[in-house]
Design a protein around this motif. Sequence first.
Motif, mmCIF file in Angstrom:
data_model
loop_
_atom_site.group_PDB
_atom_site.id
_atom_site.type_symbol
_atom_site.label_atom_id
_atom_site.label_comp_id
_atom_site.label_asym_id
_atom_site.label_seq_id
_atom_site.Cartn_x
_atom_site.Cartn_y
_atom_site.Cartn_z
ATOM 1 N N GLY A 81 0.824 -1.209 0.000
ATOM 2 C CA GLY A 81 0.000 0.000 0.000
ATOM 3 C C GLY A 81 0.855 1.254 0.000
ATOM 4 N N CYS A 82 1.982 1.213 0.681
ATOM 5 C CA CYS A 82 2.882 2.369 0.756
ATOM 6 C C CYS A 82 3.522 2.672 -0.590
ATOM 7 C CB CYS A 82 3.968 2.121 1.790
ATOM 8 S SG CYS A 82 3.364 2.029 3.485
ATOM 9 N N ILE A 83 3.893 1.650 -1.312
ATOM 10 C CA ILE A 83 4.589 1.822 -2.594
ATOM 11 C C ILE A 83 3.749 2.660 -3.564
ATOM 12 C CG2 ILE A 83 5.377 0.584 -4.653
ATOM 13 C CD1 ILE A 83 7.308 0.472 -2.321
ATOM 14 N N ARG A 84 2.429 2.511 -3.502
ATOM 15 C CA ARG A 84 1.545 3.255 -4.403
ATOM 16 C C ARG A 84 1.549 4.761 -4.124
ATOM 17 N NH1 ARG A 84 -1.520 -1.686 -3.927
ATOM 18 N NH2 ARG A 84 -2.653 -0.950 -2.093
ATOM 19 N N LEU A 85 2.089 5.169 -2.990
ATOM 20 C CA LEU A 85 2.119 6.587 -2.617
ATOM 21 C C LEU A 85 3.413 7.276 -3.033
ATOM 22 C CD1 LEU A 85 0.770 6.096 1.025
ATOM 23 C CD2 LEU A 85 -0.541 6.961 -0.919
ATOM 24 N N ILE A 86 4.372 6.491 -3.536
ATOM 25 C CA ILE A 86 5.700 7.001 -3.861
ATOM 26 C C ILE A 86 5.799 7.333 -5.346
ATOM 27 C CG2 ILE A 86 8.154 6.421 -3.932
ATOM 28 C CD1 ILE A 86 7.601 4.543 -1.527
ATOM 29 N N HIS A 87 6.427 8.476 -5.647
ATOM 30 C CA HIS A 87 6.594 8.911 -7.036
ATOM 31 C C HIS A 87 8.065 9.191 -7.335
ATOM 32 C CE1 HIS A 87 2.238 9.264 -7.344
ATOM 33 N NE2 HIS A 87 2.258 9.958 -6.223
ATOM 34 N N LYS A 88 8.412 9.069 -8.592
ATOM 35 C CA LYS A 88 9.797 9.287 -9.013
ATOM 36 C C LYS A 88 10.252 10.689 -8.602
ATOM 37 C CE LYS A 88 12.865 8.332 -12.899
ATOM 38 N NZ LYS A 88 12.948 7.825 -14.283
ATOM 39 N N GLY A 89 11.463 10.779 -8.079
ATOM 40 C CA GLY A 89 12.000 12.053 -7.633
ATOM 41 C C GLY A 89 11.791 12.331 -6.160
ATOM 42 N N ASN A 90 10.980 11.500 -5.477
ATOM 43 C CA ASN A 90 10.709 11.707 -4.056
ATOM 44 C C ASN A 90 11.933 11.449 -3.186
ATOM 45 O OD1 ASN A 90 7.262 10.468 -3.921
ATOM 46 N ND2 ASN A 90 8.033 12.517 -4.297
ATOM 47 N N VAL A 91 12.035 12.223 -2.112
ATOM 48 C CA VAL A 91 12.964 11.932 -1.023
ATOM 49 C C VAL A 91 12.123 11.283 0.079
ATOM 50 C CG1 VAL A 91 14.555 12.860 0.696
ATOM 51 C CG2 VAL A 91 14.435 13.894 -1.592
ATOM 52 N N ILE A 92 12.463 10.034 0.412
ATOM 53 C CA ILE A 92 11.636 9.222 1.320
ATOM 54 C C ILE A 92 12.412 8.918 2.596
ATOM 55 C CG2 ILE A 92 10.443 6.993 1.570
ATOM 56 C CD1 ILE A 92 10.551 6.992 -1.622
ATOM 57 N N TYR A 93 11.735 9.011 3.712
ATOM 58 C CA TYR A 93 12.331 8.549 4.965
ATOM 59 C C TYR A 93 11.680 7.231 5.364
ATOM 60 C CZ TYR A 93 14.003 8.154 9.702
ATOM 61 O OH TYR A 93 14.607 7.678 10.838
ATOM 62 N N LEU A 94 12.494 6.233 5.654
ATOM 63 C CA LEU A 94 12.018 4.955 6.166
ATOM 64 C C LEU A 94 12.464 4.815 7.615
ATOM 65 C CD1 LEU A 94 12.652 2.443 3.210
ATOM 66 C CD2 LEU A 94 10.542 3.639 3.807
ATOM 67 N N ASP A 95 11.516 4.876 8.514
ATOM 68 C CA ASP A 95 11.791 4.741 9.939
ATOM 69 C C ASP A 95 12.323 3.339 10.234
ATOM 70 O OD1 ASP A 95 11.834 5.477 12.587
ATOM 71 O OD2 ASP A 95 9.699 5.129 12.919
ATOM 72 N N ALA A 96 13.046 3.207 11.322
ATOM 73 C CA ALA A 96 13.548 1.888 11.710
ATOM 74 C C ALA A 96 12.382 0.978 12.064
ATOM 75 C CB ALA A 96 14.490 2.015 12.906
ATOM 76 N N GLY A 97 12.413 -0.251 11.548
ATOM 77 C CA GLY A 97 11.352 -1.201 11.868
ATOM 78 C C GLY A 97 11.176 -2.258 10.800
ATOM 79 N N THR A 98 10.434 -3.284 11.149
ATOM 80 C CA THR A 98 10.276 -4.417 10.232
ATOM 81 C C THR A 98 9.196 -4.187 9.172
ATOM 82 O OG1 THR A 98 8.889 -5.441 11.938
ATOM 83 C CG2 THR A 98 11.182 -6.135 11.840
ATOM 84 N N THR A 99 8.239 -3.294 9.428
ATOM 85 C CA THR A 99 7.260 -2.959 8.382
ATOM 86 C C THR A 99 7.925 -2.089 7.324
ATOM 87 O OG1 THR A 99 5.432 -3.073 9.968
ATOM 88 C CG2 THR A 99 5.010 -1.939 7.891
ATOM 89 N N THR A 100 8.708 -1.108 7.754
ATOM 90 C CA THR A 100 9.430 -0.273 6.794
ATOM 91 C C THR A 100 10.507 -1.078 6.055
ATOM 92 O OG1 THR A 100 10.700 0.496 8.713
ATOM 93 C CG2 THR A 100 9.004 1.978 7.845
ATOM 94 N N TYR A 101 11.011 -2.113 6.697
ATOM 95 C CA TYR A 101 11.957 -3.023 6.028
ATOM 96 C C TYR A 101 11.293 -3.677 4.816
ATOM 97 C CZ TYR A 101 15.182 -6.995 5.452
ATOM 98 O OH TYR A 101 16.063 -7.930 4.955
ATOM 99 N N GLU A 102 10.013 -4.018 4.948
ATOM 100 C CA GLU A 102 9.277 -4.614 3.832
ATOM 101 C C GLU A 102 9.086 -3.596 2.704
ATOM 102 O OE1 GLU A 102 8.524 -7.791 3.478
ATOM 103 O OE2 GLU A 102 9.423 -8.214 5.429
ATOM 104 N N ILE A 103 8.937 -2.310 3.059
ATOM 105 C CA ILE A 103 8.865 -1.260 2.032
ATOM 106 C C ILE A 103 10.193 -1.204 1.281
ATOM 107 C CG2 ILE A 103 8.559 1.205 1.583
ATOM 108 C CD1 ILE A 103 6.917 1.364 4.177
#
Length: 251
Positions: A81-103
């Motif tokens: 579900g998260c991947i659908r919110l991301i667009h080319k050129g974005n700067v993304i922060y992934l917090d520490a954790g196992t759900t964000t690891y899957e992202i």
Amino acid sequence: MLQAERHQKIIELISKKGSVQVEELATLLNVSLMTIRRDLEKLKQEGRIDRCHGGAIIKKEVPYTEKQTKEIEVKQKIAEGCIRLIHKGNVIYLDAGTTTYEIAKLLKNSTGLTVVTNDIEIARILLSSNVNLILCGGTVQKSTGSMVGAIANQMMENMRVDIAFMGATSIDDQFNVMTPTMDKAVMKYNICKNSKERYLVVDSSKFGKQAFIKINHLSDYTAVITNKAFTRDEIKMLKEMRITIIPVFVD
């Protein structure tokens, strides 16, 4: 002294000393041993402390390897579900954790993205990817594989990102977002403050629990991505607080 006041005093004492004994608490708070034992059991059920022989200790972080094995299918669905919110050129922060690891796993073949993270395992999996990778510096919390402390906080205080995907240890009944340590609370707060969009990514097991420090509130997020099935009363609260939920369904 009311129960809520007693509980707060107990948490404060355990935080200062690291551990306390039942007899010590009973004397300091002027209540019976049975009352203290009931208090400690309730605080343990809320996820705020751990019990030890004859007393209690402050709640410790769950090791990374243990968290990875829990609710894995749900975490994968949340990541999709998260991947659908991301667009080319974005700067993304992934917090520490196992759900964000899957992202992170789903971003391995992406291009035109910058990923900032304080999670060593996320950084490791993105080393062989095409994304521009920035690893936050700081003290390594070995049990969780994350970078914490003053250096990490300072770095994130001065950084701006397009989208932050954030995790949490727990969300209480009033929809406050909680974490066990002050270092993590400060860092997570700064990241949310400095993000154009912020999404809380949590499975249903995180709801209805307490932790030591409040980070912020569900209403501070662009949306919450979760598989949690809310009750009618909770849905009413969410609407009143203008909290957006992006539901995730697992077969």
